[in-house]
Design a protein around this motif. Sequence first.
Motif, mmCIF file in Angstrom:
data_model
loop_
_atom_site.group_PDB
_atom_site.id
_atom_site.type_symbol
_atom_site.label_atom_id
_atom_site.label_comp_id
_atom_site.label_asym_id
_atom_site.label_seq_id
_atom_site.Cartn_x
_atom_site.Cartn_y
_atom_site.Cartn_z
ATOM 1 N N THR A 1 8.949 -5.721 -4.348
ATOM 2 C CA THR A 1 9.015 -4.287 -4.079
ATOM 3 C C THR A 1 8.071 -3.467 -4.941
ATOM 4 O OG1 THR A 1 11.328 -4.724 -3.671
ATOM 5 C CG2 THR A 1 10.637 -2.423 -3.591
ATOM 6 N N SER A 2 7.976 -3.822 -6.248
ATOM 7 C CA SER A 2 7.163 -2.956 -7.098
ATOM 8 C C SER A 2 5.857 -3.620 -7.544
ATOM 9 C CB SER A 2 7.988 -2.516 -8.311
ATOM 10 O OG SER A 2 8.570 -3.648 -8.905
ATOM 11 N N LEU A 3 5.507 -4.745 -6.912
ATOM 12 C CA LEU A 3 4.227 -5.393 -7.264
ATOM 13 C C LEU A 3 3.075 -4.660 -6.580
ATOM 14 C CD1 LEU A 3 4.528 -9.286 -7.071
ATOM 15 C CD2 LEU A 3 4.358 -7.827 -9.084
ATOM 16 N N PRO A 4 1.946 -4.488 -7.292
ATOM 17 C CA PRO A 4 0.781 -3.888 -6.614
ATOM 18 C C PRO A 4 0.208 -4.875 -5.595
ATOM 19 C CG PRO A 4 0.185 -4.629 -8.811
ATOM 20 C CD PRO A 4 1.667 -4.821 -8.691
ATOM 21 N N PRO A 5 -0.520 -4.371 -4.594
ATOM 22 C CA PRO A 5 -0.988 -5.244 -3.511
ATOM 23 C C PRO A 5 -1.784 -6.451 -3.999
ATOM 24 C CG PRO A 5 -1.952 -3.023 -3.354
ATOM 25 C CD PRO A 5 -0.898 -2.969 -4.396
ATOM 26 N N GLU A 6 -2.592 -6.250 -5.069
ATOM 27 C CA GLU A 6 -3.451 -7.362 -5.499
ATOM 28 C C GLU A 6 -2.656 -8.529 -6.068
ATOM 29 O OE1 GLU A 6 -3.540 -4.311 -6.720
ATOM 30 O OE2 GLU A 6 -3.746 -4.255 -8.901
ATOM 31 N N ARG A 7 -1.367 -8.308 -6.355
ATOM 32 C CA ARG A 7 -0.583 -9.428 -6.887
ATOM 33 C C ARG A 7 0.375 -9.993 -5.857
ATOM 34 N NH1 ARG A 7 1.667 -7.422 -12.281
ATOM 35 N NH2 ARG A 7 2.787 -9.373 -12.139
ATOM 36 N N ARG A 8 0.223 -9.589 -4.592
ATOM 37 C CA ARG A 8 1.136 -10.114 -3.572
ATOM 38 C C ARG A 8 0.543 -11.307 -2.841
ATOM 39 N NH1 ARG A 8 4.805 -5.179 -1.216
ATOM 40 N NH2 ARG A 8 4.916 -4.045 -3.174
ATOM 41 N N GLY A 9 -0.780 -11.451 -2.910
ATOM 42 C CA GLY A 9 -1.430 -12.623 -2.308
ATOM 43 C C GLY A 9 -1.256 -12.730 -0.808
ATOM 44 N N MET A 10 -1.169 -11.600 -0.124
ATOM 45 C CA MET A 10 -1.018 -11.647 1.328
ATOM 46 C C MET A 10 -2.371 -11.396 1.977
ATOM 47 S SD MET A 10 2.346 -9.376 1.826
ATOM 48 C CE MET A 10 3.846 -9.729 0.935
ATOM 49 N N PHE B 1 0.829 -1.220 0.000
ATOM 50 C CA PHE B 1 0.000 0.000 0.000
ATOM 51 C C PHE B 1 0.854 1.257 0.000
ATOM 52 C CE2 PHE B 1 -2.904 -2.960 2.444
ATOM 53 C CZ PHE B 1 -3.592 -3.320 1.294
ATOM 54 N N GLU B 2 2.121 1.069 0.299
ATOM 55 C CA GLU B 2 3.028 2.207 0.352
ATOM 56 C C GLU B 2 4.303 1.752 -0.369
ATOM 57 O OE1 GLU B 2 1.902 5.535 1.429
ATOM 58 O OE2 GLU B 2 1.466 4.486 3.293
ATOM 59 N N ALA B 3 4.807 2.605 -1.259
ATOM 60 C CA ALA B 3 6.018 2.227 -1.988
ATOM 61 C C ALA B 3 7.233 2.731 -1.230
ATOM 62 C CB ALA B 3 5.989 2.827 -3.390
ATOM 63 N N PRO B 4 8.214 1.847 -0.973
ATOM 64 C CA PRO B 4 9.408 2.318 -0.265
ATOM 65 C C PRO B 4 10.205 3.290 -1.143
ATOM 66 C CG PRO B 4 9.582 -0.029 -0.802
ATOM 67 C CD PRO B 4 8.245 0.419 -1.268
ATOM 68 N N ASP B 5 10.876 4.242 -0.502
ATOM 69 C CA ASP B 5 11.727 5.156 -1.256
ATOM 70 C C ASP B 5 13.069 4.524 -1.559
ATOM 71 O OD1 ASP B 5 10.088 7.582 -1.386
ATOM 72 O OD2 ASP B 5 10.168 7.446 0.789
#
Lengths: 347, 259
Positions: free
Chosen positions: A69-78, A53-57
């Motif tokens: 790191t750059s996957l959107p949340p819906e593709r992380r399956g958590m 939900f938040e992209a690291p700098d």
Amino acid sequence: MAGVVLSGVTKVFPGGTRAVDAIDLSIGEGEFFSLLGPSGCGKTTTLRMVAGFEAPDAGTILVGGQDMTSLPPERRGMGMVFQNYALFPHRTVAENVAFGLKMRSVPREDQAKRVRNALAMVRLQGLEERRPSQLSGGQQQRVALARAIVIDPTVLLCDEPLGALDKKLRQAMQFELKALHRRLGLTLVYVTHDQEEALTMSDRIAVMRAGRIAQLGAPREIYDRPTSRFVADFIGDTNILEGTASGHMLHLDGWASPLPQALPPGPCAIALRPERVRLGAPGAGLVDATVEEANFLGDAVLLKLLLPGGTAILARAPRETDAALLAPGAAASLAWRAEDPVPLEAA
Amino acid sequence: MRAAFLSVCGLVLAFLLLPVLIVLCFAVNPDPFLAFPPSGVSTRWFVKFVTSRDFMAAFGLSLTLGVATVLIAGTMGTLASLALLRSSLPGRRALTGLFLSPIVLPTILTGFALFQLAMVSGVGRNPWILLAGHVVVATPYVMRTVLAVLANFDRSLEEAARGLGATPAQAFREVTLPLIRPGVIAGCLFAFIVSFDQFPVSLFLVSPGNETLPIAMFNYLRFDFDGTIAAASTVSILLAVALVLGIERTIGLQEYAKL
Ligand SMILES: Nc1ncnc2c1ncn2[C@@H]1O[C@H](COP(=O)(O)OP(=O)(O)O)[C@@H](O)[C@H]1O
Ligand SMILES: [Mg+2]
């Protein structure tokens, strides 16, 4: 396999808040891992970066060896349980739990079966057709949990999931969550500011302070061997005594405490848990002190005593202790073993 | 205290509703002039209204315009609100003010400005520019209600949906839209009423032979003064009341109709 590895993860919010500052963490598969720290130390931000939900700098986040790191949340399956539960108010309990399955195009019959299983797992049956607003806080919490685990995540993220529950319910849920974790065998990253909760539930704890990890270790290690004043202070009641070290002794105001190991000469601070302090008849210990206050805790008595020089020290005495030593104004001697004090790093 | 409060409310209501009652009396009164008490009850003026080709054409145009305005202003207002509240667009505050300005600006100014624009640009007056004018004044009403629901919207609901596997579009369709729908519908209701009752903007932009109902009524009133106008007004009022009641019945308005 589904371990979570953070390397150099940093988040700077617009405005310049370094919410998370170059964190390195390696969370093992199946581990119950807690991020513990005071409010505002960056726990939620860390968890939100793992969730996507938040992209690291800066930095990378690996899950099961795969760069997320750059996957959107819906593709992380958590799975994620939000602090406020974030249940969909326009959907019933069953529809809430089924949401993740619907998004995965699971066939309807399977959906129904898996929803039933998940609700059974969190022991919430018979309320399938209710709306979230018709549930108690504890029930909403269970729905949020069921919704997160129904998609069979390998990693479950929880942001202070029990924070809004009253003490009794919280304790019951702690046991259930722990049992659920064991049963599902998933990696659980748990955010809390409640040290007791972290100590009772976790395999390992990372104590955070201002976006960094102050100490990482098993609960016993964190409790028994805090390395810094911050951790010693944050985890449970503790005494911090400052003096001058020389060899195996710490010299204080006209008395000395033994140290677990020889330290280089110079100013030094130690942490000492109240339950390690033993009371005795005056003159029989390391130092004599005056009882200032005595609070009955049920299973023990928490005493506040004044040392020579006026420093206060807490001692936790079993309730069987000689009553004469527990009365305010009484004199008592204090003693502890050489291995009890924990030398702290210079802050 | 309570009695004083109730009587003040009663007075305000009477002040607001009395004109409507007078129109109703006039509409059912068979006399061709305003008289009280009415000398009887008749549907004479209603019949005249529905059999008048001019009035019916105007009524039809107003309905069509109203529906088209709702569709366009509803979509635009909703999307603009989302963009203003959700994106990191530079100058969001100024843009919000600009979008909402037709509410505070006297409508006659907006109408006059659009008229000048139509003339200077050579577009001239036609039903399309009329529709554009209605959309301009109706969109802020949609935005007011949609911005209000969006401001109270809990973004973690969308995040929860994303975490469960929804793409941004799916999260919008499955979670955001259903939850802001009451605000959108209330905004559309306002948009319809603003368009259907629109006088100042229409006055400048209607083309001859393409009058809206309020303009047709105004024109009629200049030469005749009989119950047809009252009948036309009554029909408009009943339409608005039916719309409000219908929406109140289906989704409820109270929470979202705050202006
Ligand atoms: N969206 C945001 N924008 C700006 N600052 C934020 C944002 N979210 C969190 N912060 C700041 O980052 C720091 C860490 O916040 P957070 O991760 O929520 O802490 P915790 O969960 O440990 O209480 C705080 O100082 C907070 O004010
Ligand atoms: Mg937090």
